[in-house]
Structures are given as C-alpha cells and as structure tokens.
Design a protein around this motif. Sequence first.
Motif, PDB file in Angstrom:
ATOM      1  N   PHE A 211      48.993  47.824  37.785  1.00 53.47           N
ATOM      2  CA  PHE A 211      50.044  46.890  38.213  1.00 53.47           C
ATOM      3  C   PHE A 211      49.538  45.948  39.305  1.00 53.47           C
ATOM      4  N   GLN A 213      46.527  44.471  39.647  1.00 47.28           N
ATOM      5  CA  GLN A 213      45.418  43.583  39.314  1.00 47.28           C
ATOM      6  C   GLN A 213      45.822  42.126  39.529  1.00 47.28           C
ATOM      7  N   THR A 215      46.434  39.725  37.549  1.00 45.26           N
ATOM      8  CA  THR A 215      47.578  39.278  36.749  1.00 45.26           C
ATOM      9  C   THR A 215      48.349  40.502  36.263  1.00 45.26           C
ATOM     10  N   MET A 216      49.465  40.252  35.608  1.00 41.83           N
ATOM     11  CA  MET A 216      50.266  41.353  35.072  1.00 41.83           C
ATOM     12  C   MET A 216      49.855  41.717  33.642  1.00 41.83           C
ATOM     13  N   GLN A 217      48.800  41.099  33.178  1.00 40.26           N
ATOM     14  CA  GLN A 217      48.356  41.338  31.817  1.00 40.26           C
ATOM     15  C   GLN A 217      48.114  42.825  31.514  1.00 40.26           C
ATOM     16  N   THR A 219      49.446  45.384  32.899  1.00 44.40           N
ATOM     17  CA  THR A 219      50.741  46.062  32.877  1.00 44.40           C
ATOM     18  C   THR A 219      51.440  45.810  31.547  1.00 44.40           C
ATOM     19  N   GLN A 220      51.444  44.546  31.158  1.00 45.14           N
ATOM     20  CA  GLN A 220      52.079  44.168  29.907  1.00 45.14           C
ATOM     21  C   GLN A 220      51.479  44.971  28.746  1.00 45.14           C
TER      22      GLN A 220
ATOM     23  N   ARG B  78      53.178  36.333  40.332  1.00 48.42           N
ATOM     24  CA  ARG B  78      52.503  37.129  39.307  1.00 48.42           C
ATOM     25  C   ARG B  78      53.394  37.450  38.096  1.00 48.42           C
ATOM     26  N   MET B  83      54.653  37.164  32.010  1.00 45.14           N
ATOM     27  CA  MET B  83      55.860  37.935  31.736  1.00 45.14           C
ATOM     28  C   MET B  83      57.090  37.097  31.431  1.00 45.14           C
TER      29      MET B  83
END
Lengths: 436, 223
Positions: A211, A213, A215-217, A219-220, B78, B83
């Motif tokens: 979570f 890092q 970017t949120m990539q 996490t996604q 972010r 998202m």
Amino acid sequence: METINPDSELDETCNVNGDCTLLMKNQSMDLNHAKNIDDISTPSELKFDEDFEFEDPDVTAKRKEIEKCLENPNLVNLEQWQSFAKSKGGLIADEYRRRIWPMLVGVTQDEMTDPPSLDELSTHIEYNQVELDVKRSLKRFPPGIPYEQRVALQDQLTVLILRVIIEYPHLKYYQGYHDVAITLLLVCGDRASFPLLCRLSYGPKAPLAPFMQATMQPTQHLLNYMLPVIRRADDKLADYLDKAGVGTMFALPWYLTWFGHSLNRYSDVVRLYDYFLCAAPLFPVYVTAALVLQRAPEVFACECDMAMMHCLLSRLPDDLPFEDILVTAKKLYDENDPTDLEGEVAALERREEEARRLDEERLRQRRAVRAGGGRGAGRGAGRGGGRAWRLLPRSPFARGAVLAAAAALLAVYAYYRPDLFTRKRADGADFEGLLE
Amino acid sequence: MTESTNEHIGGLKQKKVFKIIVLGDSGVGKTCLTYRFCEGQFLDKSEATIGVDFRERTVRICNEDIKLQLWDTAGQERFRKSMVQHYYRNVHAVVIVYDVTKPETFHSIASWMQEVESHGLSGSPRVLVGNKCDCGTPESRLATAYAQRLADKHGMPLFETSALLDSEYDNVESIFMTLAHKLYSKQPLRVISVEGEPGYGVVTLPRQRRPPKSSGTDKCLCS
C-alpha cells in the motif's frame, strides 16, 4: 464502543432519497458516539471492552488458558499464540492483546523505544497530510474519552506514523494508514506500536508494504484477487457483480485499513487484527471475498447497477458474523491459494485494461468529432455513434476501418444530397408542394 | 470491469440520473459538502475519504424527479491516478472544491482542471466551489475576485460557501441545483439565460456567475 451498540437493523437499501453511504454510518455512529466533541471533555474512562454479564463458557475457558500462558510467555511458542489469535473470539480482551500482538509479529522489548517529540518531526514533507487525517480520526477514539487524552493520543498517532516513514523513507503514507496506526496505538501504546507498525510496513512479507509504494498499482493488483476468489465460491454472484461493473473500490478501505476505517464496532476491528497479524499478507482480501459472499442475498436483491452496488457493499452493517466470515475466508484461502488464482487475476486485469483502452479511444473519437467535425451533422453522428459503438467489432483496427468507411459514405451521401444538410427550408417547400 | 452503465452521456433524459464527480485537494471539505447537500446537515465527524464514496439525492426539476449521484473522491494524490479513473466514466458534471483559507488548495485547481480535461469533461457543466468561508479572517481568506478570475477563465460559475453554516445551506443547494438544471436543459453551463428555456426550470439559480456578496470586482478583493 459496543457497550451501547444497537442490534443493527440498519436497512441497507440505498435507493431512497438522500445519502446512502453516510446516513447509515451516521445513524450507527450517533448511537455509538452519543456525545459530541464538547462532551468528550468530561472525564471518564478510556474503555472499549464490553462488560460481560454473561460470557460464553468457551471464551471463559480460553481466557484462563491465555492467562496461564501469559504467566510464562517465554515458555510458549508462536504457534500457540497464533492459535489463540485465530480461533474463535481471538485474543478476547485488550489486556491480552497488548502483550500478545507484539509477540505475534516478533517484536521484542528492546525495540520498544521512547518516541521523539512531535516538534522534531513536524518539518516532514508528509506532516500536513498526516496531521489532516489524524485530526479527522475522531470516530476511532473511544466514546467519552477526555478531551486532553484524545488530543494527546492524536499527537502520539502523528508521531507514530511519521516515525515509520522517516525510518523507511521509500514508504509512502496513504490515507488509511492512520486507521491501522490508531488501532495499534490504542491497544499497545506508543512504545510498542512503533516496532509493530514497522514490522507491518517494511519487508518482503509485510502486509502493508504494497500500500505504501509510489503508486497504488500494487494495491489494486492485490485487491483484484477478490473477484476470482468470489467466483471460485459462487459463480452467479461473481457474474452479478461483474454485470453491475462494481469493481473493487468498495473494498479498498477495508483492505487498506484492515477494516478499521469501515467498522463501527471496535471489538470487531481488534478481533480481525488478532487474525491478520499472524495471517498471510493476502488474507484480508479473502476476508473481503468472504464478506461479500456472506452478503450475497443483499447483493442479489440490489439493483444491478454500479452505483447502487457500490453503495450497498461499501456500507458494512454492525452485526456481521465475523467469526463465520473468518472461517469461510480461511477455507477459501486453503482451497484457492493465491498462486492458483494468478491466471484469473491476469485475465481480469487484461479485460480491465481493454475496457480502459476502449474508453480512451471513445474519448479521442468524441474529441475529434467535437474539434474537427461539423457542428450539426458531426455532433449528431458522434452521439449516435456512441450508442452504436458497442455494436462495432472489438478490434481497434476493425473499428477504425468501419468508422472510416462510415465517414466516407456519409461524405459521398452529403455530396449528392447537400439539401439534406444545408437546405432545410427548401426541403420544407418541397414537402409543401407534395401536400398540395 | 466491462461497460459500467447503460446510460449514455448524450441520452441524459433516458434515465434521469445525473452523475456528478466532486474533486479537490485533501481536507477542503468535499465530503462535508456532499453530505450537506444530501442530508441537509453538517457532518461533524468527517473522516478522510479512502477511495470513492457515493451519495445521492433526488431533486425535482420541471415536475420531474431527477436523481443526482454524487461521487465523492479521495483528495490524496495517490488515489487519483489508477484508482479514481474508473469513476470518471459517464460523469455528467464536475464540482471542484478548494478551501478559501488554504491558498495551496486553490492553486491545485489547475491540475484538477487538467485531469478533468484529460477525461474529456471540459465540455461538461463544471462549478468551482470555495468552501469554509466561515473560517479565518477576511484578510486570510482567498480574495473572491482572484477566484472569480480563474472561474471566468475556465467558464465556470464560482460559489463561495460553507458546508458548516446552516445559513449557507441555500447556497450549497444552489451549487448542485445549478448543475442539475444545466444538465436537465442540456445547455452548456455558460448560457444560463432564463430566456429561451421554460422559465420555471431556471428559477432557483440566483447566484451563478457572480459571487454572492461581491460589491464590485476591482474594489474589494476580500469578501
């Protein structure tokens, strides 16, 4: 919080006029937090745990066992603590959690050091964002907490968070991290929470690391395991969710905060933390899947629409049977190892990527129409085209070809029948002639 | 996932659902503003929004019930990139919020506008909202004229309001009603002329274009 917790009958139907996210949250919040900020300044005890009038005999027995183990914690192995944490009821009370949580993640006494002062840290680049979120975390504090105590705890919370991201500068703060930090802080205090939070945030298997890092990539990506897990258990439900196009956003706060942000009952939150602290990093995603499966009847009763579904799922009722949900999640995990699901996740991500690409293309088309094409005909064609779009072949090249052909035909048609586009009046006159 | 909704941007009338996305920096009051509009009260224990929240309210325009869906987004950078993208799909209108007591949140508007543009929404109705006008001293608040200039540049109406004050409720109401009427009449937002449209539909638009209390644009820089 659960001392005055109502048996929730909060209706989850959300098509009614008005809010459907915060309304229910607020209703239950009001019941849980009958006092407002000003009232909080009246002294009372910082106390979350239920006063048991009647306790399940199993729980009483477990209590005794835990207490016995805590008498000589050095003689107890990790598996024993994990077994307590995972089995029904978890670690039962915060007085046990305070001592057992650090052991679950392997934090030792030496690591529990005194925190620096807030002033020393307030120049940090993330200070403002952290401060902003911490200030707004009132809901996470015990009802009736004295004002001074709450403010002191909030300062400790800010320090705790900043300490971790200073210790590991490559880790980025995210909104929701404060929800994890406050839970640790309330249970373990500021000295123990720092190494605990570090352990959860940094390292190859640290559950919160993805979570944090750039970017949120990541996490996604991890959250994308939820739908394949649901599909393995209930094909129809997965289809329905897919059809609504609800995505995974509703579960994002659950995963990012280990439900700390989304549940009203403190006892539910700490119970889940008992488990998560010694579970596989991806286990919380399986819990989100189990939770959606648990609510399948509501989902099927909900309009198959992205907004309605998002609304229904993102609001969690107060009476969720978490012991059952954890059992289901464990079963799902045992039967569907993350490595087994990689193919499905990759397929899902490819579909999403494709949808995103089509979106972008559609956008470009619309822009081109708006910028270049004639006002009247071009606009109309653009709009009709939007609707007809999904009838076109899926491949972008084929689509391009079809569009080009359509445009050419239109141009030829316009050349031969310019009256249709420019001479409306003349047309009208012609029609008048016909009518005569 | 796949096609998210079956409504089409051009076909607003079909479903009578208007989707409005609320953007702005962290802590400017997006959640409180949407809550105020949908619930009629101030949310006094507001928390950081993680991801995207959803709220809705049905309003009546020209004797017709219109559902306004408000998508309240997380302010932290972010969350924006990967998202929130999904939620721009089929958006009909945009509300960009800043905090009148925090100039940096006003300066971010440029990047929010860019984002709006990148999603092809520059042609959609948009409004700019300066929130928290109850906070700070007049000197510490961002000058209305300054904000108005930016709003004019982008062709958006500017509203200054407070989600906190009950007395400002009408103003909050008119922010969203402005959008609702615009969407209903399918006109570009700038052409808010009462003429040409059924007058009934535009009655409740008293404050567009001009800030409520500005007594002259070049005279007083603080409202």
